[in-house]
Scaffold this active site. Structure first.
Site, PDB file in Angstrom:
ATOM      1  N   LYS A  63       2.849  10.963   7.020  1.00  0.00           N
ATOM      2  CA  LYS A  63       2.137  10.668   7.980  1.00  0.00           C
ATOM      3  C   LYS A  63       2.835  11.217   9.575  1.00  0.00           C
ATOM      4  O   LYS A  63       2.578  12.708  10.097  1.00  0.00           O
ATOM      5  CB  LYS A  63       1.932   9.007   8.903  1.00  0.00           C
ATOM      6  CG  LYS A  63       1.379   8.818   8.076  1.00  0.00           C
ATOM      7  CD  LYS A  63       0.619   7.352   7.850  1.00  0.00           C
ATOM      8  CE  LYS A  63       0.101   5.798   6.302  1.00  0.00           C
ATOM      9  NZ  LYS A  63      -1.016   6.400   6.578  1.00  0.00           N
ATOM     10  N   PHE A 118       0.770  -0.938  -0.137  1.00  0.00           N
ATOM     11  CA  PHE A 118       0.350  -0.215  -0.197  1.00  0.00           C
ATOM     12  C   PHE A 118       1.159   1.278  -0.314  1.00  0.00           C
ATOM     13  O   PHE A 118       1.576   1.486   0.836  1.00  0.00           O
ATOM     14  CB  PHE A 118      -0.611  -0.036   0.832  1.00  0.00           C
ATOM     15  CG  PHE A 118      -1.831   1.168   0.929  1.00  0.00           C
ATOM     16  CD1 PHE A 118      -3.623   1.106   0.096  1.00  0.00           C
ATOM     17  CD2 PHE A 118      -1.735   2.605   1.885  1.00  0.00           C
ATOM     18  CE1 PHE A 118      -3.824   2.005   0.300  1.00  0.00           C
ATOM     19  CE2 PHE A 118      -2.457   3.642   1.462  1.00  0.00           C
ATOM     20  CZ  PHE A 118      -3.836   3.374   0.550  1.00  0.00           C
ATOM     21  N   ASP A 123       9.207   2.950   1.386  1.00  0.00           N
ATOM     22  CA  ASP A 123       8.242   3.921   2.083  1.00  0.00           C
ATOM     23  C   ASP A 123       8.011   3.360   3.167  1.00  0.00           C
ATOM     24  O   ASP A 123       7.528   2.333   4.049  1.00  0.00           O
ATOM     25  CB  ASP A 123       6.814   2.971   1.622  1.00  0.00           C
ATOM     26  CG  ASP A 123       5.572   3.946   1.874  1.00  0.00           C
ATOM     27  OD1 ASP A 123       5.593   4.508   2.602  1.00  0.00           O
ATOM     28  OD2 ASP A 123       5.178   3.757   1.059  1.00  0.00           O
TER      29      ASP A 123
HETATM   30  N1  PLP Z   1       2.990   4.845   1.983  1.00  0.00           N
HETATM   31  C1  PLP Z   1       2.157   3.918   2.870  1.00  0.00           C
HETATM   32  C2  PLP Z   1       3.101   2.859   3.745  1.00  0.00           C
HETATM   33  C3  PLP Z   1       1.121   4.142   3.416  1.00  0.00           C
HETATM   34  O1  PLP Z   1       0.673   3.443   4.981  1.00  0.00           O
HETATM   35  C4  PLP Z   1       0.157   5.455   3.210  1.00  0.00           C
HETATM   36  C5  PLP Z   1      -1.075   5.562   3.930  1.00  0.00           C
HETATM   37  O2  PLP Z   1      -1.315   4.698   4.348  1.00  0.00           O
HETATM   38  C6  PLP Z   1       0.186   5.724   1.981  1.00  0.00           C
HETATM   39  C7  PLP Z   1       1.312   5.119   1.630  1.00  0.00           C
HETATM   40  C8  PLP Z   1      -0.244   6.884   1.824  1.00  0.00           C
HETATM   41  O3  PLP Z   1       0.165   8.533   2.837  1.00  0.00           O
HETATM   42  P1  PLP Z   1      -1.516   9.508   2.558  1.00  0.00           P
HETATM   43  O4  PLP Z   1      -2.788   8.380   2.640  1.00  0.00           O
HETATM   44  O5  PLP Z   1      -1.449  10.500   3.328  1.00  0.00           O
HETATM   45  O6  PLP Z   1      -1.363   9.538   0.415  1.00  0.00           O
END
Ligand code: PLP
Length: 405
Positions: A253, A139, A224
């Protein structure tokens, strides 16, 4: 009857979420309160964005002071705030340079653009042939490009066509990475622990092996860390559990201290230097209000030992959850304060979350069968015990309903 506040939100808002039926009005530390004054322990932390706790006084103060000074000026000008934030972040993380954005998805898009341009201008991949490898179950956000990399049908269905140039491999198997690499591979994008995909911890040594393979084939390793970063797993970044240094990471986040959307792509100089003025940008990215809050969020993380706290309390929380020994709990897994409870398919995880809500515990299922336990990193052992007590009762109730006891 549906509460009028819920009815209004449902009437005027898109139905792209299915919130639990609670109306939150206030937050402080690990607690939030609903409109009737009931208090809840927050095990969601807004998908790990509230690691510092709700309304951290130092962060609120930093935000308020800066808000009355200067907020949004765009990157058309320098400010007296951005440099200090970027310097602190680079010094802490060991990366050379940072590119500030707002949401996690934007930081991931930034990383993908950097990787592609690096492939063309540094590695020598022929024009428009660059490939990025990602993992099944990932994700990384919700843009068209990013959902194009997803293996979850619902995230993609109805949203195609998707940009080409992505390859998906199984998660947790470094040999599959080596097999998938071609001379056109620009980068491998990976979550050190899969978050939204169900809190999946890869086998020990996985990231280290991936780092070696990437180095051998001149492929960028991009982690990530949007969910796992900034102390959540008991290290500043989750990749540090394996003693590696990726070529780039994305962070978001908790970088906003639970107050603002702030994200960054961090990398080695050689990678970041592919960007020239006009290549990429964001109206709000790196604004002085965000830079001030993010710098304060980093300082609080260090000054209040939140990383160490996540390691210690996370260990305790996991150990105690494992001791619940309910026949409905298939597995407890995770690292630090990023914990998943996999629930037996006989009982929907959402129903467990609804029961926990009644017991004053706020959380949400992920991936259908996994209950997420990701509280603010400031959580105390007493607060953990209160959550455990509620979990015990809720699983007992669920077992009774299924006549398992
Ligand atoms: N990458 C990871 C690992 C995430 O958990 C998330 C969101 O849950 C994102 C990217 C995307 O972040 P955003 O919702 O701030 O676009």
């Amino acid at each position: 009857m549906t509460h009028p506040l819920i009815a209004r939100e449902q009437l005027y808002g898109a139905h792209n979420y299915e919130p639990l039926p609670v109306i939150l009005v206030r937050g402080e530390g690990v607690y939030v309160w609903d409109d009737a004054g009931k208090r809840y322990l927050d095990m969601m932390s807004a998908y790990s964005a509230v690691s510092h706790g709700h309304c951290h006084p130092k962060l609120v103060k930093a935000l308020q002071e800066q808000a009355s000074q200067l907020n949004i000026v765009s990157r058309a000008f320098y400010t007296n705030k951005l440099g200090a934030f970027l310097e602190r972040l680079c010094t802490l993380s060991g990366f050379d340079k940072a590119l500030p954005m707002n949401t996690g998805a934007e930081a991931v898009e930034t990383a993908l653009k950097a990787a592609r341009k690096w492939a063309y201008t540094v590695k020598g991949v022929p024009t428009d042939q660059a490939e990025v490898i990602a993992c099944a179950g990932n994700f990384h956000g919700r843009t068209i490009t990013i959902v194009g990399m997803s293996t979850v049908p619902q995230y993609k269905t109805g949203f195609g066509p998707f940009p080409p140039g992505f390859k998906i491999i199984p998660y947790g198997d470094a040999a599959q990475l080596e097999k998938a690499i071609t001379p056109h591979t620009a980068a491998f994008l990976v979550e050190p622990i899969i978050g939204e995909g169900g809190i999946v911890v890869p086998p020990p040594g996985y990231l280290k092996a991936c780092a070696e393979i990437c180095k051998k084939h001149n492929v960028l390793l991009i982690c990530d860390e949007i969910q796992t970063g900034l102390g959540r797993t008991g290290k500043l970044f989750a990749y540090q559990h394996e003693g590696i240094q990726p070529d780039g990471i994305v962070v978001g986040k908790a970088l906003g201290g639970g107050l603002l959307p702030i994200s960054v792509f961090l990398s080695r100089k050689e990678v970041m230097d592919v960007f020239t003025p006009g290549d990429h940008g964001s109206t709000f990215g790196g604004n002085p209000l965000a830079a001030t809050v993010a710098l304060a969020a980093l300082n609080v993380l260090i000054e209040e030992n939140l990383i160490e706290k996540a390691a210690v309390q996370g260990r305790y929380f996991q150990e105690q959850l494992k001791r619940l020994r309910s026949p409905l709990i298939k597995e407890v897994r995770g690292r630090g304060l990023l914990i998943g409870i996999e629930v037996d398919a006989r009982y929907p995880a959402r129903q467990i979350c609804l029961k926990l809500l009644q017991h004053g515990i706020l959380t949400k299922e992920t991936h259908g069968s996994v209950i997420r336990i990701a509280p603010p990193l400031i959580i105390t052992a007493e607060q953990i015990d209160a959550v455990l007590q509620a979990c015990k009762q809720v699983f007992a109730e669920a077992e009774a309903e299924l006549r398992l006891r």
